[in-house]
Each structure stands twice: as C-alpha cells, then as structure tokens.
Design a protein around this motif. Structure first.
Motif, PDB file in Angstrom:
ATOM      1  N   ASP A   1       1.151  -1.404   0.289  1.00  0.00           N
ATOM      2  CA  ASP A   1       0.063   0.277  -0.096  1.00  0.00           C
ATOM      3  C   ASP A   1       1.020   1.348   0.396  1.00  0.00           C
ATOM      4  OD1 ASP A   1      -2.558   1.758   0.285  1.00  0.00           O
ATOM      5  OD2 ASP A   1      -1.287   2.218   2.666  1.00  0.00           O
ATOM      6  N   PRO A   2       0.554   2.089  -0.652  1.00  0.00           N
ATOM      7  CA  PRO A   2       1.424   3.489  -1.187  1.00  0.00           C
ATOM      8  C   PRO A   2       1.523   4.236   0.260  1.00  0.00           C
ATOM      9  CG  PRO A   2       0.073   3.320  -2.877  1.00  0.00           C
ATOM     10  CD  PRO A   2       0.068   2.294  -2.284  1.00  0.00           C
ATOM     11  N   GLU A   3       0.925   4.461   0.844  1.00  0.00           N
ATOM     12  CA  GLU A   3       0.822   5.086   2.268  1.00  0.00           C
ATOM     13  C   GLU A   3       1.492   4.132   3.143  1.00  0.00           C
ATOM     14  OE1 GLU A   3      -1.892   8.141   5.094  1.00  0.00           O
ATOM     15  OE2 GLU A   3      -2.776   6.834   3.467  1.00  0.00           O
ATOM     16  N   ARG A   4       1.720   3.189   3.680  1.00  0.00           N
ATOM     17  CA  ARG A   4       2.318   2.369   4.254  1.00  0.00           C
ATOM     18  C   ARG A   4       3.888   2.104   4.311  1.00  0.00           C
ATOM     19  NH1 ARG A   4       3.688  -3.340   4.601  1.00  0.00           N
ATOM     20  NH2 ARG A   4       4.751  -4.363   6.432  1.00  0.00           N
ATOM     21  N   ALA A   5       3.972   1.755   2.478  1.00  0.00           N
ATOM     22  CA  ALA A   5       5.146   2.307   2.553  1.00  0.00           C
ATOM     23  C   ALA A   5       5.617   3.801   2.406  1.00  0.00           C
ATOM     24  CB  ALA A   5       5.470   2.146   0.745  1.00  0.00           C
ATOM     25  N   HIS A   6       5.209   4.834   2.377  1.00  0.00           N
ATOM     26  CA  HIS A   6       5.447   5.859   2.994  1.00  0.00           C
ATOM     27  C   HIS A   6       6.005   6.047   4.055  1.00  0.00           C
ATOM     28  CE1 HIS A   6       5.466  10.436   2.750  1.00  0.00           C
ATOM     29  NE2 HIS A   6       4.396  10.328   3.990  1.00  0.00           N
ATOM     30  N   HIS A   7       5.470   5.775   4.787  1.00  0.00           N
ATOM     31  CA  HIS A   7       5.253   5.288   6.611  1.00  0.00           C
ATOM     32  C   HIS A   7       6.899   4.886   6.690  1.00  0.00           C
ATOM     33  CE1 HIS A   7       1.983   8.219   7.925  1.00  0.00           C
ATOM     34  NE2 HIS A   7       1.048   7.205   7.117  1.00  0.00           N
ATOM     35  N   LEU A   8       6.763   3.792   6.271  1.00  0.00           N
ATOM     36  CA  LEU A   8       7.744   3.171   6.523  1.00  0.00           C
ATOM     37  C   LEU A   8       9.201   4.164   6.140  1.00  0.00           C
ATOM     38  CD1 LEU A   8       7.039  -0.585   5.249  1.00  0.00           C
ATOM     39  CD2 LEU A   8       7.855   0.062   7.719  1.00  0.00           C
ATOM     40  N   ALA A   9       9.812   3.899   5.126  1.00  0.00           N
ATOM     41  CA  ALA A   9      10.462   5.022   4.388  1.00  0.00           C
ATOM     42  C   ALA A   9      10.574   6.523   5.303  1.00  0.00           C
ATOM     43  CB  ALA A   9      10.363   5.393   2.729  1.00  0.00           C
ATOM     44  N   PHE A  10       9.723   6.671   5.756  1.00  0.00           N
ATOM     45  CA  PHE A  10      10.195   7.696   6.674  1.00  0.00           C
ATOM     46  C   PHE A  10      10.316   7.568   7.969  1.00  0.00           C
ATOM     47  CE2 PHE A  10       7.645  12.233   7.843  1.00  0.00           C
ATOM     48  CZ  PHE A  10       7.188  12.815   7.522  1.00  0.00           C
ATOM     49  N   ALA A  11      10.152   6.622   8.286  1.00  0.00           N
ATOM     50  CA  ALA A  11      10.853   5.804   9.407  1.00  0.00           C
ATOM     51  C   ALA A  11      11.746   6.855   9.580  1.00  0.00           C
ATOM     52  CB  ALA A  11       9.991   5.269  10.556  1.00  0.00           C
ATOM     53  N   VAL A  12      12.621   6.024   8.780  1.00  0.00           N
ATOM     54  CA  VAL A  12      14.202   5.711   8.571  1.00  0.00           C
ATOM     55  C   VAL A  12      14.901   7.040   8.526  1.00  0.00           C
ATOM     56  CG1 VAL A  12      15.824   4.747   6.907  1.00  0.00           C
ATOM     57  CG2 VAL A  12      14.262   3.561   6.978  1.00  0.00           C
ATOM     58  N   ILE A  13      13.768   7.868   7.143  1.00  0.00           N
ATOM     59  CA  ILE A  13      14.678  10.117   7.095  1.00  0.00           C
ATOM     60  C   ILE A  13      14.309  10.234   8.854  1.00  0.00           C
ATOM     61  CG2 ILE A  13      13.264  11.193   6.513  1.00  0.00           C
ATOM     62  CD1 ILE A  13      12.155  10.263   4.251  1.00  0.00           C
ATOM     63  N   ARG A  14      13.619   9.994   9.091  1.00  0.00           N
ATOM     64  CA  ARG A  14      13.496  10.574  10.967  1.00  0.00           C
ATOM     65  C   ARG A  14      14.592  10.015  12.001  1.00  0.00           C
ATOM     66  NH1 ARG A  14       7.625   9.792  12.841  1.00  0.00           N
ATOM     67  NH2 ARG A  14       8.222  10.714  14.925  1.00  0.00           N
ATOM     68  N   ILE A  15      15.059   9.297  11.616  1.00  0.00           N
ATOM     69  CA  ILE A  15      15.616   8.270  12.009  1.00  0.00           C
ATOM     70  C   ILE A  15      16.855   9.015  12.707  1.00  0.00           C
ATOM     71  CG2 ILE A  15      16.835   6.101  11.470  1.00  0.00           C
ATOM     72  CD1 ILE A  15      16.168   5.078  14.087  1.00  0.00           C
ATOM     73  N   LEU A  16      17.500   9.590  11.732  1.00  0.00           N
ATOM     74  CA  LEU A  16      19.041   9.519  10.735  1.00  0.00           C
ATOM     75  C   LEU A  16      19.526  10.040  11.905  1.00  0.00           C
ATOM     76  CD1 LEU A  16      18.654  10.479   7.104  1.00  0.00           C
ATOM     77  CD2 LEU A  16      19.866   8.414   8.360  1.00  0.00           C
ATOM     78  N   PRO A  17      18.687  11.646  12.687  1.00  0.00           N
ATOM     79  CA  PRO A  17      19.447  12.529  13.159  1.00  0.00           C
ATOM     80  C   PRO A  17      19.565  12.294  14.766  1.00  0.00           C
ATOM     81  CG  PRO A  17      17.479  14.003  11.767  1.00  0.00           C
ATOM     82  CD  PRO A  17      17.878  12.599  11.631  1.00  0.00           C
ATOM     83  N   ARG A  18      18.960  11.418  15.415  1.00  0.00           N
ATOM     84  CA  ARG A  18      18.383  10.773  16.028  1.00  0.00           C
ATOM     85  C   ARG A  18      19.870   9.587  16.165  1.00  0.00           C
ATOM     86  NH1 ARG A  18      12.232   8.683  16.192  1.00  0.00           N
ATOM     87  NH2 ARG A  18      10.940  11.162  16.472  1.00  0.00           N
ATOM     88  N   LEU A  19      20.171   9.394  15.550  1.00  0.00           N
ATOM     89  CA  LEU A  19      21.874   8.012  15.555  1.00  0.00           C
ATOM     90  C   LEU A  19      22.559   9.635  15.818  1.00  0.00           C
ATOM     91  CD1 LEU A  19      20.617   5.409  13.697  1.00  0.00           C
ATOM     92  CD2 LEU A  19      20.180   5.481  15.873  1.00  0.00           C
ATOM     93  N   GLY A  20      22.746  10.429  15.534  1.00  0.00           N
ATOM     94  CA  GLY A  20      23.298  11.017  15.136  1.00  0.00           C
ATOM     95  C   GLY A  20      24.145  11.335  13.907  1.00  0.00           C
TER      96      GLY A  20
ATOM     97  N   VAL B   1      12.109  19.727  -0.976  1.00  0.00           N
ATOM     98  CA  VAL B   1      11.270  19.030  -1.250  1.00  0.00           C
ATOM     99  C   VAL B   1       9.688  19.987  -0.705  1.00  0.00           C
ATOM    100  CG1 VAL B   1      11.293  18.318   1.614  1.00  0.00           C
ATOM    101  CG2 VAL B   1       9.963  17.045  -0.032  1.00  0.00           C
ATOM    102  N   ALA B   2       8.719  19.812  -1.526  1.00  0.00           N
ATOM    103  CA  ALA B   2       7.555  19.877  -0.996  1.00  0.00           C
ATOM    104  C   ALA B   2       6.480  19.954  -0.614  1.00  0.00           C
ATOM    105  CB  ALA B   2       6.324  19.654  -2.750  1.00  0.00           C
ATOM    106  N   ALA B   3       5.285  20.635  -0.219  1.00  0.00           N
ATOM    107  CA  ALA B   3       4.810  20.223   0.263  1.00  0.00           C
ATOM    108  C   ALA B   3       3.811  18.729   0.646  1.00  0.00           C
ATOM    109  CB  ALA B   3       3.470  21.695   0.862  1.00  0.00           C
ATOM    110  N   GLY B   4       3.270  17.929   1.292  1.00  0.00           N
ATOM    111  CA  GLY B   4       2.180  16.806   1.408  1.00  0.00           C
ATOM    112  C   GLY B   4       3.797  15.949   2.087  1.00  0.00           C
ATOM    113  N   PHE B   5       5.183  15.721   1.826  1.00  0.00           N
ATOM    114  CA  PHE B   5       5.905  14.812   1.701  1.00  0.00           C
ATOM    115  C   PHE B   5       6.034  14.468   3.733  1.00  0.00           C
ATOM    116  CE2 PHE B   5       9.485  12.284   2.832  1.00  0.00           C
ATOM    117  CZ  PHE B   5       9.471  11.254   1.803  1.00  0.00           C
TER     118      PHE B   5
END
Length: 344
Positions: free
Chosen positions: A14-33, A63-67
C-alpha cells in the motif's frame, strides 16, 4: 539498488504504508547522529546556494509540501540533500484527512494520485516542531504551507487561515498559502481574485516580516494565472509556487481501469511536467525578476531542475519522484547540478 527494491517490495505495498516505512528511516537519521555524515555525501560539492526571500538556500532543490505533513522529518530530509523542506499542508484545526485508501501509484506514468485531504496535527502543534528544528546547527530552510480546515465553511476561510498564519509566522522561514489542492471541498474556489485578495491580505498581515508565497493550481486558465500574478505583485507577496496537483487525467499511459480505480484526487509526477513548465514561463513574463517563483510538478532529474531554473524559476521542488527514485534522489540532483556549468 533502490529500483530493484521498489520492483520487488514497495510497488506491492500500500503506497501510504510504504511512505510511512520510508519516513521512519528518514526521521531516525538525526537521532542516530548521522545527519552530518550523510549530508557530506548528499549535499552539493560546488556552490549551488541561492539567495531568495532574504534567505540562503544551500541548493535550489527542495521537497514540496505533502511529504512531511507534520514537521517530523525536517532534519532527516535536509541530511538527504534537500536545500529546503516545505512542511504541511497544515490547518488551524487538526484533522485526520480523507478515508483510506487515499494514495495511489500510476507506475507506467511515474505518477501519483492522492486525495489525502490535509491530514495533519494542526498548525500550533506543527509549529512547535518547526521551532525545534530551526534551533539545529545544520538544517534546511523551512517553509510552512497552510490551508483551510475542512470543517470550516469557505465563507469563514479568512479567519481560519489567520489562525494558522499566526501560529506559523514566528517559526517558519517562509509561509505558503495553499488555495489549490483539489482534495478539500471548495478550496480551489478561493483562487478567484475576488476571494483571494482579502485572504492573502489577511495572511500577509499575520505573517508580518515572514516571506509569504501563494501556491496555485495548474488547472487555472492562463488569464487567471496572469490575474493571480498581478494580485501577488499588487499585495507585495514575496513569491508564487507553481504548481499544485492537477485534476486532469489527459495523456496517461496507465491502464484506464487502474486510473479509474484510483478515483478522484490530485495527480502529480511526470505527466504534470509540461503544464508546470508552461505556468512557470507565463508567471515569469508577468512578475518582476526579483519575485521568487518556486517551480514544482514533474521534476525528476538534475536536467529537469536546470530547465526550470533556465526558464525563470528561483527554486525548484519535487515530491512524487521520491517514490520512484528513492532516498538518494536529492543527492543525484545535487551531483548532477554540480557537473553542469552554472547558469549565466
């Protein structure tokens, strides 16, 4: 590598589920330093900075609004190479958006249909995250895109936008007024000059010194685009974002049954490129050279970005190609621009 992963895994999810999975990886980059390390790999090697809106953008591509609807991945997206991140669309009143499914891939067209419906946690909540991200030493330029709350009648839109603008103006590097999404009933009617003038004047008042732009639809007639350009100049806006998604389905190669199954919503991605470029050129003919134009719609490659800049764009944004090109998309554009001779 990503193309293989997309073909074997993501295209079947499902596209929205795939988006959330990828998003989780992007979000964690700063937290891992890892932000600083990753950004050394993704940001331009040559000087691609752009001065616009009183700000310095490290790359013309953002990156445009919506992501990132709620401002939860700003620093991660910056680390991936985006020179700016436009958060939102946010509304004064938090809302869940439209029922799922509401995001669909048209893979043969490298396009997306969405009817998300401004799902977000509300302007006040998102503004708190934006403020926190702005305190980071290494960050992209941060815009906040505001829209109308679904439960608010169009007749009361001005007051509703004022609330969002008030929350956002003190924390965002710039504000964008979204009156062009096809997924909120009545919203696009606000692009009519008689409705748009009081709305933009009110938001400008709330924005104060914060740069203000308006985002328009590709489906406007050319005469209406010229009229909006004139209004933006008249009111002293800082720029125009062109364009949002389209309700058109012309020229698609995806099977008609697949398109019909996706249903209503805004189409974005490669099929929008031609009209988006047309609107950019039209706007540049009718606004001062100093006014910022952000071109968005159908941008995939460094050559696409270069074409938009050559046609008069100040900045360029993308979104849909992220799904098809993966996390190194911004890096590939920055590196491609590195290899091109600068625009004269």
């Amino acid at each position: 590598m990503y193309r293989i992963l997309f073909s074997l895994v993501f295209r079947h999810m499902d596209p929205e589920r795939a988006h959330h999975l990828a998003f989780a990886v992007i979000r964690i980059l700063p937290r891992l330093g890892l932000s600083r390390l990753v950004s050394r790999f993704t940001m331009p090697r040559t000087d691609l900075h752009v001065k616009a809106l009183g700000l310095t953008f490290p790359s013309p591509f953002g990156v445009a609004a919506g992501f990132d609807k709620n401002g939860t991945a700003i620093l991660g997206l910056g680390a991936l190479g985006f020179g700016h991140v436009e958060v939102g669309t946010v509304t004064a009143i938090a809302q869940p958006g439209n029922p799922r499914p509401r995001l669909f891939r048209l893979i043969p067209d490298r396009a997306i249909v969405n009817r998300m419906g401004f799902n977000n946690e509300g302007a006040a909540s998102v503004a708190t995250r934006v403020e926190a991200a702005r305190s980071a030493r290494r960050r992209p330029v941060i815009g906040l895109n505001i829209g109308k709350s679904r439960v608010v009648d169009v007749a009361d839109a001005v007051a509703d936008y004022r609330v969002s603008a008030r929350a956002a103006a003190s924390v965002a590097d710039y504000l964008a007024v979204n009156v062009s999404s096809p997924n909120t009933p009545g919203l696009r009617d606000l692009q009519a000059i008689e409705s748009l003038r009081p709305l933009l004047a009110a938001v400008k008042e709330e924005a104060g010194a914060t740069p203000l732009l308006v985002k328009i639809a590709p489906d406007l007639a050319d005469d209406d685009i010229v009229a909006v350009a004139g209004l933006a100049v008249e009111l002293g806006l800082d720029g125009i974002i062109a364009t949002n998604t389209t309700i058109s389905r012309d020229g698609l190669v995806t099977d008609e049954k697949v398109v019909a199954a996706a249903g209503a919503g805004g189409l974005s991605g490669a099929p929008l490129a031609h009209r988006s470029l047309e609107v950019l050129r039209l706007l540049r003919e009718h606004v001062p050279g100093t006014m910022c134009i952000v071109s968005v719609g159908g941008v995939e490659t460094a050559a696409d970005v270069r074409t938009r800049l050559a046609a008069g764009a100040t900045l360029v944004q993308g979104y849909s190609a992220f799904i098809y090109r993966g996390p190194l998309w911004a890096r590939s554009i920055n590196r491609g621009l590195d290899r091109m001779s600068p625009l004269v």
